[in-house]
Design a protein around this motif. Sequence first.
Motif, PDB file in Angstrom:
ATOM      1  N   GLU A 150      77.869  68.177  43.651  1.00  0.00           N
ATOM      2  CA  GLU A 150      76.485  67.773  43.840  1.00  0.00           C
ATOM      3  C   GLU A 150      75.598  69.005  43.980  1.00  0.00           C
ATOM      4  O   GLU A 150      76.033  70.049  44.452  1.00  0.00           O
ATOM      5  CB  GLU A 150      76.348  66.911  45.091  1.00  0.00           C
ATOM      6  CG  GLU A 150      76.967  65.536  44.948  1.00  0.00           C
ATOM      7  CD  GLU A 150      76.674  64.660  46.156  1.00  0.00           C
ATOM      8  OE1 GLU A 150      75.627  64.860  46.815  1.00  0.00           O
ATOM      9  OE2 GLU A 150      77.499  63.784  46.426  1.00  0.00           O
ATOM     10  N   VAL A 151      74.342  68.836  43.583  1.00  0.00           N
ATOM     11  CA  VAL A 151      73.346  69.896  43.749  1.00  0.00           C
ATOM     12  C   VAL A 151      72.605  69.623  45.056  1.00  0.00           C
ATOM     13  O   VAL A 151      72.137  68.506  45.278  1.00  0.00           O
ATOM     14  CB  VAL A 151      72.355  69.902  42.561  1.00  0.00           C
ATOM     15  CG1 VAL A 151      71.254  70.917  42.784  1.00  0.00           C
ATOM     16  CG2 VAL A 151      73.094  70.168  41.254  1.00  0.00           C
ATOM     17  N   PRO A 152      72.492  70.619  45.941  1.00  0.00           N
ATOM     18  CA  PRO A 152      71.753  70.408  47.185  1.00  0.00           C
ATOM     19  C   PRO A 152      70.293  70.041  46.895  1.00  0.00           C
ATOM     20  O   PRO A 152      69.712  70.519  45.921  1.00  0.00           O
ATOM     21  CB  PRO A 152      71.828  71.754  47.906  1.00  0.00           C
ATOM     22  CG  PRO A 152      72.754  72.605  47.131  1.00  0.00           C
ATOM     23  CD  PRO A 152      72.995  71.978  45.813  1.00  0.00           C
ATOM     24  N   GLU A 153      69.715  69.196  47.752  1.00  0.00           N
ATOM     25  CA  GLU A 153      68.334  68.744  47.549  1.00  0.00           C
ATOM     26  C   GLU A 153      67.333  69.891  47.494  1.00  0.00           C
ATOM     27  O   GLU A 153      66.325  69.799  46.800  1.00  0.00           O
ATOM     28  CB  GLU A 153      67.927  67.769  48.658  1.00  0.00           C
ATOM     29  CG  GLU A 153      68.537  66.400  48.512  1.00  0.00           C
ATOM     30  CD  GLU A 153      68.026  65.438  49.565  1.00  0.00           C
ATOM     31  OE1 GLU A 153      66.879  65.591  50.014  1.00  0.00           O
ATOM     32  OE2 GLU A 153      68.785  64.524  49.915  1.00  0.00           O
ATOM     33  N   ILE A 154      67.618  70.973  48.209  1.00  0.00           N
ATOM     34  CA  ILE A 154      66.689  72.104  48.258  1.00  0.00           C
ATOM     35  C   ILE A 154      66.566  72.790  46.889  1.00  0.00           C
ATOM     36  O   ILE A 154      65.592  73.464  46.601  1.00  0.00           O
ATOM     37  CB  ILE A 154      67.095  73.105  49.357  1.00  0.00           C
ATOM     38  CG1 ILE A 154      65.948  74.068  49.639  1.00  0.00           C
ATOM     39  CG2 ILE A 154      68.352  73.847  48.989  1.00  0.00           C
ATOM     40  CD1 ILE A 154      66.136  74.860  50.910  1.00  0.00           C
ATOM     41  N   ILE A 155      67.582  72.608  46.051  1.00  0.00           N
ATOM     42  CA  ILE A 155      67.549  73.167  44.698  1.00  0.00           C
ATOM     43  C   ILE A 155      67.238  72.016  43.750  1.00  0.00           C
ATOM     44  O   ILE A 155      68.047  71.109  43.560  1.00  0.00           O
ATOM     45  CB  ILE A 155      68.876  73.848  44.340  1.00  0.00           C
ATOM     46  CG1 ILE A 155      69.141  74.986  45.323  1.00  0.00           C
ATOM     47  CG2 ILE A 155      68.847  74.355  42.898  1.00  0.00           C
ATOM     48  CD1 ILE A 155      70.454  75.681  45.132  1.00  0.00           C
ATOM     49  N   ASN A 156      66.047  72.068  43.183  1.00  0.00           N
ATOM     50  CA  ASN A 156      65.585  71.001  42.303  1.00  0.00           C
ATOM     51  C   ASN A 156      64.748  71.595  41.181  1.00  0.00           C
ATOM     52  O   ASN A 156      64.520  72.805  41.137  1.00  0.00           O
ATOM     53  CB  ASN A 156      64.798  69.959  43.106  1.00  0.00           C
ATOM     54  CG  ASN A 156      63.668  70.594  43.889  1.00  0.00           C
ATOM     55  OD1 ASN A 156      62.790  71.233  43.331  1.00  0.00           O
ATOM     56  ND2 ASN A 156      63.707  70.445  45.218  1.00  0.00           N
ATOM     57  N   ILE A 157      64.283  70.754  40.294  1.00  0.00           N
ATOM     58  CA  ILE A 157      63.520  71.235  39.140  1.00  0.00           C
ATOM     59  C   ILE A 157      62.293  72.032  39.591  1.00  0.00           C
ATOM     60  O   ILE A 157      61.984  73.080  39.026  1.00  0.00           O
ATOM     61  CB  ILE A 157      63.132  70.064  38.212  1.00  0.00           C
ATOM     62  CG1 ILE A 157      64.390  69.558  37.513  1.00  0.00           C
ATOM     63  CG2 ILE A 157      62.078  70.488  37.196  1.00  0.00           C
ATOM     64  CD1 ILE A 157      64.195  68.337  36.651  1.00  0.00           C
ATOM     65  N   GLY A 158      61.619  71.581  40.629  1.00  0.00           N
ATOM     66  CA  GLY A 158      60.437  72.292  41.110  1.00  0.00           C
ATOM     67  C   GLY A 158      60.763  73.661  41.680  1.00  0.00           C
ATOM     68  O   GLY A 158      60.100  74.655  41.349  1.00  0.00           O
ATOM     69  N   SER A 159      61.798  73.742  42.526  1.00  0.00           N
ATOM     70  CA  SER A 159      62.130  75.036  43.136  1.00  0.00           C
ATOM     71  C   SER A 159      62.691  76.008  42.108  1.00  0.00           C
ATOM     72  O   SER A 159      62.396  77.206  42.151  1.00  0.00           O
ATOM     73  CB  SER A 159      63.114  74.855  44.300  1.00  0.00           C
ATOM     74  OG  SER A 159      64.361  74.361  43.861  1.00  0.00           O
ATOM     75  N   VAL A 160      63.476  75.507  41.164  1.00  0.00           N
ATOM     76  CA  VAL A 160      64.030  76.369  40.115  1.00  0.00           C
ATOM     77  C   VAL A 160      62.914  76.880  39.208  1.00  0.00           C
ATOM     78  O   VAL A 160      62.849  78.063  38.878  1.00  0.00           O
ATOM     79  CB  VAL A 160      65.110  75.614  39.306  1.00  0.00           C
ATOM     80  CG1 VAL A 160      65.492  76.364  38.045  1.00  0.00           C
ATOM     81  CG2 VAL A 160      66.337  75.360  40.179  1.00  0.00           C
ATOM     82  N   THR A 161      62.000  76.000  38.836  1.00  0.00           N
ATOM     83  CA  THR A 161      60.883  76.388  37.969  1.00  0.00           C
ATOM     84  C   THR A 161      59.987  77.405  38.663  1.00  0.00           C
ATOM     85  O   THR A 161      59.638  78.445  38.082  1.00  0.00           O
ATOM     86  CB  THR A 161      60.072  75.151  37.548  1.00  0.00           C
ATOM     87  OG1 THR A 161      60.944  74.248  36.845  1.00  0.00           O
ATOM     88  CG2 THR A 161      58.899  75.522  36.661  1.00  0.00           C
ATOM     89  N   ALA A 162      59.619  77.128  39.891  1.00  0.00           N
ATOM     90  CA  ALA A 162      58.738  78.037  40.635  1.00  0.00           C
ATOM     91  C   ALA A 162      59.382  79.402  40.830  1.00  0.00           C
ATOM     92  O   ALA A 162      58.738  80.439  40.611  1.00  0.00           O
ATOM     93  CB  ALA A 162      58.365  77.426  41.985  1.00  0.00           C
ATOM     94  N   SER A 163      60.641  79.428  41.217  1.00  0.00           N
ATOM     95  CA  SER A 163      61.333  80.706  41.428  1.00  0.00           C
ATOM     96  C   SER A 163      61.441  81.504  40.139  1.00  0.00           C
ATOM     97  O   SER A 163      61.222  82.718  40.131  1.00  0.00           O
ATOM     98  CB  SER A 163      62.740  80.462  41.980  1.00  0.00           C
ATOM     99  OG  SER A 163      62.682  79.837  43.224  1.00  0.00           O
ATOM    100  N   SER A 164      61.775  80.822  39.061  1.00  0.00           N
ATOM    101  CA  SER A 164      61.924  81.509  37.776  1.00  0.00           C
ATOM    102  C   SER A 164      60.601  82.090  37.310  1.00  0.00           C
ATOM    103  O   SER A 164      60.520  83.271  36.939  1.00  0.00           O
ATOM    104  CB  SER A 164      62.460  80.540  36.716  1.00  0.00           C
ATOM    105  OG  SER A 164      63.737  80.066  37.049  1.00  0.00           O
ATOM    106  N   ILE A 165      59.564  81.293  37.328  1.00  0.00           N
ATOM    107  CA  ILE A 165      58.279  81.743  36.796  1.00  0.00           C
ATOM    108  C   ILE A 165      57.645  82.791  37.707  1.00  0.00           C
ATOM    109  O   ILE A 165      57.200  83.844  37.230  1.00  0.00           O
ATOM    110  CB  ILE A 165      57.337  80.551  36.553  1.00  0.00           C
ATOM    111  CG1 ILE A 165      57.892  79.707  35.403  1.00  0.00           C
ATOM    112  CG2 ILE A 165      55.919  81.022  36.257  1.00  0.00           C
ATOM    113  CD1 ILE A 165      57.130  78.423  35.130  1.00  0.00           C
ATOM    114  N   LEU A 166      57.601  82.537  38.993  1.00  0.00           N
ATOM    115  CA  LEU A 166      56.953  83.484  39.902  1.00  0.00           C
ATOM    116  C   LEU A 166      57.663  84.835  39.907  1.00  0.00           C
ATOM    117  O   LEU A 166      57.025  85.884  39.816  1.00  0.00           O
ATOM    118  CB  LEU A 166      56.882  82.915  41.321  1.00  0.00           C
ATOM    119  CG  LEU A 166      56.183  83.799  42.349  1.00  0.00           C
ATOM    120  CD1 LEU A 166      54.733  84.074  41.947  1.00  0.00           C
ATOM    121  CD2 LEU A 166      56.247  83.165  43.722  1.00  0.00           C
TER     122      LEU A 166
END
Length: 142
Positions: free
Chosen positions: A46-62
């Motif tokens: 399972e993927v932890p809830e803290i890691i999601n499409i929003g957090s991955v996208t924001a971290s990658s782009i920023l």
Amino acid sequence: MMNETINGQQKPQIVRSLLGGLIAGVASAILNNVWLLVYPLTTGNEVPEIINIGSVTASSILGLFIGGFVYFVLHRLTKKGTFIFITAGVVFTFLSLMGPINMTDLPDGNSAPEGFALLTIPMHLIAGLAAIIITPKWVNRK
């Protein structure tokens, strides 16, 4: 948006550098989110809830957008900006792997789940490669 030449050396403009970082970040976000979706299907973890499409996208782009700014600054401070950016990018990417390898608790306080390193290490590598390949190519294209 042309790069200016100072003493025969191309100096990227800030807009072009930031755009290069943004494009690298978007490419990284797309690939990292594909991995985020494929990971549980291929591993059964399972993927932890803290890691999601929003957090991955924001971290990658920023992160890579900031990298574009760093690329610009390096070119303003030294004649070997691209070389230093790529070298530092490789070093920083490998240093960033220490977090997932040594992590026992997530930022939300929960324990890191089984397979957490397998989930996050490819994301770090994708972001690092996108930064060191795409940013310089975009900024220096004609």
